[in-house]
Design a protein around this motif. Structure first.
Motif, PDB file in Angstrom:
ATOM      1  N   GLU A 230      31.754  48.315  40.252  1.00 39.98           N
ATOM      2  CA  GLU A 230      30.992  48.663  41.444  1.00 39.98           C
ATOM      3  C   GLU A 230      30.956  47.470  42.398  1.00 39.98           C
ATOM      4  N   TYR A 231      30.749  46.299  41.823  1.00 33.51           N
ATOM      5  CA  TYR A 231      30.779  45.068  42.617  1.00 33.51           C
ATOM      6  C   TYR A 231      32.133  44.916  43.318  1.00 33.51           C
ATOM      7  N   VAL A 232      33.197  45.193  42.581  1.00 34.45           N
ATOM      8  CA  VAL A 232      34.541  45.077  43.152  1.00 34.45           C
ATOM      9  C   VAL A 232      34.717  46.051  44.315  1.00 34.45           C
ATOM     10  N   ASN A 233      34.288  47.288  44.095  1.00 35.06           N
ATOM     11  CA  ASN A 233      34.424  48.299  45.147  1.00 35.06           C
ATOM     12  C   ASN A 233      33.726  47.873  46.430  1.00 35.06           C
ATOM     13  N   SER A 234      32.557  47.275  46.292  1.00 31.84           N
ATOM     14  CA  SER A 234      31.794  46.927  47.491  1.00 31.84           C
ATOM     15  C   SER A 234      32.248  45.615  48.117  1.00 31.84           C
ATOM     16  N   ASN A 235      32.850  44.739  47.324  1.00 30.54           N
ATOM     17  CA  ASN A 235      33.116  43.396  47.842  1.00 30.54           C
ATOM     18  C   ASN A 235      34.583  43.054  48.053  1.00 30.54           C
ATOM     19  N   ILE A 236      35.477  43.842  47.489  1.00 31.87           N
ATOM     20  CA  ILE A 236      36.902  43.564  47.664  1.00 31.87           C
ATOM     21  C   ILE A 236      37.545  44.773  48.341  1.00 31.87           C
ATOM     22  N   PRO A 237      38.183  44.569  49.504  1.00 31.44           N
ATOM     23  CA  PRO A 237      38.755  45.716  50.219  1.00 31.44           C
ATOM     24  C   PRO A 237      39.900  46.373  49.443  1.00 31.44           C
ATOM     25  N   ASP A 238      40.615  45.549  48.670  1.00 30.17           N
ATOM     26  CA  ASP A 238      41.747  46.007  47.876  1.00 30.17           C
ATOM     27  C   ASP A 238      41.213  46.804  46.672  1.00 30.17           C
ATOM     28  N   PRO A 239      41.488  48.113  46.584  1.00 29.59           N
ATOM     29  CA  PRO A 239      40.861  48.900  45.509  1.00 29.59           C
ATOM     30  C   PRO A 239      41.532  48.743  44.146  1.00 29.59           C
ATOM     31  N   ILE A 240      40.770  49.015  43.117  1.00 31.10           N
ATOM     32  CA  ILE A 240      41.296  49.003  41.752  1.00 31.10           C
ATOM     33  C   ILE A 240      42.288  50.150  41.597  1.00 31.10           C
ATOM     34  N   GLN A 241      43.445  49.871  41.012  1.00 31.37           N
ATOM     35  CA  GLN A 241      44.433  50.939  40.898  1.00 31.37           C
ATOM     36  C   GLN A 241      44.682  51.393  39.462  1.00 31.37           C
ATOM     37  N   TYR A 242      44.963  50.455  38.577  1.00 31.74           N
ATOM     38  CA  TYR A 242      45.235  50.871  37.198  1.00 31.74           C
ATOM     39  C   TYR A 242      45.047  49.703  36.249  1.00 31.74           C
ATOM     40  N   ALA A 243      45.117  50.000  34.955  1.00 37.21           N
ATOM     41  CA  ALA A 243      44.998  48.962  33.942  1.00 37.21           C
ATOM     42  C   ALA A 243      45.957  49.240  32.804  1.00 37.21           C
ATOM     43  N   ASP A 244      46.454  48.163  32.217  1.00 31.98           N
ATOM     44  CA  ASP A 244      47.222  48.280  30.983  1.00 31.98           C
ATOM     45  C   ASP A 244      46.313  47.908  29.830  1.00 31.98           C
ATOM     46  N   GLN A 245      46.382  48.686  28.765  1.00 35.33           N
ATOM     47  CA  GLN A 245      45.547  48.387  27.611  1.00 35.33           C
ATOM     48  C   GLN A 245      46.389  48.289  26.351  1.00 35.33           C
ATOM     49  N   SER A 246      45.998  47.405  25.460  1.00 32.58           N
ATOM     50  CA  SER A 246      46.584  47.451  24.127  1.00 32.58           C
ATOM     51  C   SER A 246      45.448  47.481  23.120  1.00 32.58           C
ATOM     52  N   ILE A 247      45.630  48.329  22.105  1.00 33.69           N
ATOM     53  CA  ILE A 247      44.546  48.656  21.185  1.00 33.69           C
ATOM     54  C   ILE A 247      44.954  48.357  19.754  1.00 33.69           C
ATOM     55  N   GLN A 248      44.104  47.638  19.056  1.00 35.52           N
ATOM     56  CA  GLN A 248      44.403  47.282  17.677  1.00 35.52           C
ATOM     57  C   GLN A 248      43.181  47.481  16.796  1.00 35.52           C
ATOM     58  N   ALA A 249      43.420  47.676  15.516  1.00 37.67           N
ATOM     59  CA  ALA A 249      42.320  47.671  14.549  1.00 37.67           C
ATOM     60  C   ALA A 249      42.367  46.339  13.820  1.00 37.67           C
ATOM     61  N   ARG A 250      41.214  45.766  13.530  1.00 35.58           N
ATOM     62  CA  ARG A 250      41.160  44.558  12.692  1.00 35.58           C
ATOM     63  C   ARG A 250      39.760  44.408  12.119  1.00 35.58           C
ATOM     64  N   LEU A 251      39.544  43.324  11.386  1.00 33.19           N
ATOM     65  CA  LEU A 251      38.225  43.081  10.806  1.00 33.19           C
ATOM     66  C   LEU A 251      37.451  42.142  11.729  1.00 33.19           C
ATOM     67  N   ALA A 252      36.151  42.334  11.780  1.00 31.32           N
ATOM     68  CA  ALA A 252      35.319  41.478  12.621  1.00 31.32           C
ATOM     69  C   ALA A 252      35.248  40.077  12.036  1.00 31.32           C
ATOM     70  N   SER A 253      35.244  39.079  12.912  1.00 36.75           N
ATOM     71  CA  SER A 253      34.999  37.707  12.456  1.00 36.75           C
ATOM     72  C   SER A 253      33.517  37.578  12.139  1.00 36.75           C
ATOM     73  N   GLU A 254      33.158  36.465  11.554  1.00 37.65           N
ATOM     74  CA  GLU A 254      31.753  36.263  11.203  1.00 37.65           C
ATOM     75  C   GLU A 254      30.867  36.294  12.440  1.00 37.65           C
ATOM     76  N   GLU A 255      31.318  35.589  13.458  1.00 35.10           N
ATOM     77  CA  GLU A 255      30.526  35.520  14.689  1.00 35.10           C
ATOM     78  C   GLU A 255      30.398  36.902  15.333  1.00 35.10           C
ATOM     79  N   GLU A 256      31.509  37.620  15.368  1.00 30.19           N
ATOM     80  CA  GLU A 256      31.495  38.969  15.953  1.00 30.19           C
ATOM     81  C   GLU A 256      30.552  39.893  15.197  1.00 30.19           C
ATOM     82  N   ALA A 257      30.625  39.823  13.865  1.00 31.76           N
ATOM     83  CA  ALA A 257      29.775  40.679  13.037  1.00 31.76           C
ATOM     84  C   ALA A 257      28.301  40.407  13.343  1.00 31.76           C
ATOM     85  N   LYS A 258      27.984  39.142  13.520  1.00 34.38           N
ATOM     86  CA  LYS A 258      26.604  38.748  13.823  1.00 34.38           C
ATOM     87  C   LYS A 258      26.165  39.349  15.158  1.00 34.38           C
TER      88      LYS A 258
END
Lengths: 242, 242
Positions: A167-195
């Motif tokens: 929303e911030y981008v839409n209001s503050n940057i004239p150049d609009p968001i067009q698309y995104a590339d995503q990559s998705i993986q499964a893994r185990l949480a690290s200790e910090e992440e789990a916390k």
DNA sequence: AAGTGGTCTAGACCACGTG
DNA sequence: ACGTGGTCTAGACCACTTC
């Protein structure tokens, strides 16, 4: 139906008019709609203006055209929005959950070579690093780290981040968001992440890396997100365009 | 440069002309290109014709426009990034891996109510259940269970399954594959899965459920696949159509 | 004030598909 | 022969940005 004195362009009014006829079923799928000249005559507007409305509808997938035959309504059974690029905030609202977040880090750092490469900027240029725990109905859903070029997003601050970044981008940057590339993986949480996610150590997580692009081709941001596997399921659609 | 007597439309000639200037670097990224009126003057063509060329280039992602300022070259051409719906076989070939499979189960069963609902058929109708370990370069990649209505896919047999299932559909069913809905989760492998995938127990896996639809709206199949997290990463693109 | 893209007009000729 | 969408013209006014 069409108001020539409206600030809304005529072609846009006509476009919405035809759209409503399609969604209401008045113009059924695979059927001919009135010809360009008929619309032109009926609304007393130029044929070129009609064409602009129809060409936009072709782009949006509502109609298709056949030379010498006419303009037909598309079989629009598939909702296009299924795979729409959404911000976390938008996505949670869509799922009926209340989004919020807890800021973990907010700092300006120098880009390393790998990030500079992804963001398409020069090494050592300053970028924001924002790390947040994302909550849904007040319980942890994910950990999100965003990297944004300072040049692209000036005035970014903690207050802005209370709301949706997109929303911030839409209001503050004239150049609009067009698309995104995503990559998705499964893994185990690290200790910090789990916390942070409040899950047992070694729980499975869904790890999603996203790079978001603007219409100009500039890279808006790079995002690393780790979702709790027990709370998050990614849903999307794929098309086969033979 | 522009031939008015050519059967190729003028706007298309101009489009290709500008494209070549961009790819050659003569019009560099983020730089202004000549204005519509300049092109119009230079080639002695109407401004509307110039606009048609430029609008197409905007659609293809070569340039973007800013009111009052001008037309700019995009940093990178946006390819057709719509992630395509692919079969396992097609996907592995794309990734440079050699696909193969080991048949675990091949039987005809009666639909339970849940599957009947997904496949949009009547409960107790016969369906194929096909369970395979999918290999890439001869090492386990995933376990795939497919459910297909017998009515839709007659003559399905083990020989057919040596090759791509989608290829079989293309050749044997007139109704083409149109799209699929997928849901993606992270979880831990069960003991049986770990064994089949040749990974340690409690390893993370990517679990993908897919339902594939034909153009007619019929459900082709429902598919449950479990991927080794250490070998498989899902990549796709998302668009934001404002 | 000058230049830009956005919208709009009222014509024109063409190739294509159908009767 | 007629209607369709595809291409094209030579103007016009507007809102916006920059100077």
């Amino acid at each position: 139906m069409i108001n020539k004195n409206s600030p809304v362009p005529i072609y846009h009014q006509l476009l919405e008019y035809i759209k409503s006829k399609i969604t209401s079923g008045e113009y059924p799928a695979d059927e001919l709609i009135p010809s360009e000249r008929e619309f032109s005559e009926k609304f007393q507007i130029s044929r070129m203006t009609v064409r602009q409305a129809l060409n936009n509808l072709v782009q949006e997938g509502f109609v298709y055209r056949q030379k010498g035959k006419g303009t037909f309504v598309s079989r629009q059974k598939v909702e296009k929005r299924i795979s729409r690029l959404n911000s976390y905030t938008e996505e949670m609202i869509e799922r009926g959950l209340k989004p919020s977040s807890k800021l973990i880090e907010f700092e300006i750092i120098k880009t390393d070579s790998s990030l500079a490469n992804i963001l398409k900027i020069t090494e050592n240029d300053p970028i924001y690093k924002i790390k947040r725990v994302r909550l849904a109905d007040l319980k942890p859903m994910s950990i999100e780290s965003i990297y944004v070029s300072c040049e692209l997003a000036p005035n970014l601050n903690q207050t802005v981040l209370e709301k949706s970044f997109y929303e911030y981008v839409n209001s503050n940057i004239p150049d609009p968001i067009q698309y995104a590339d995503q990559s998705i993986q499964a893994r185990l949480a690290s200790e910090e992440e789990a916390k942070l996610l409040e899950i047992p150590p070694n729980s499975p997580v869904l790890s999603i890396d996203r790079t978001t692009y603007l219409r100009s081709g500039k890279v808006l941001e790079h995002e690393l997100t780790v979702y709790r596997a027990d709370r998050y399921k990614l849903v999307h659609s794929l098309f086969r365009n033979d």
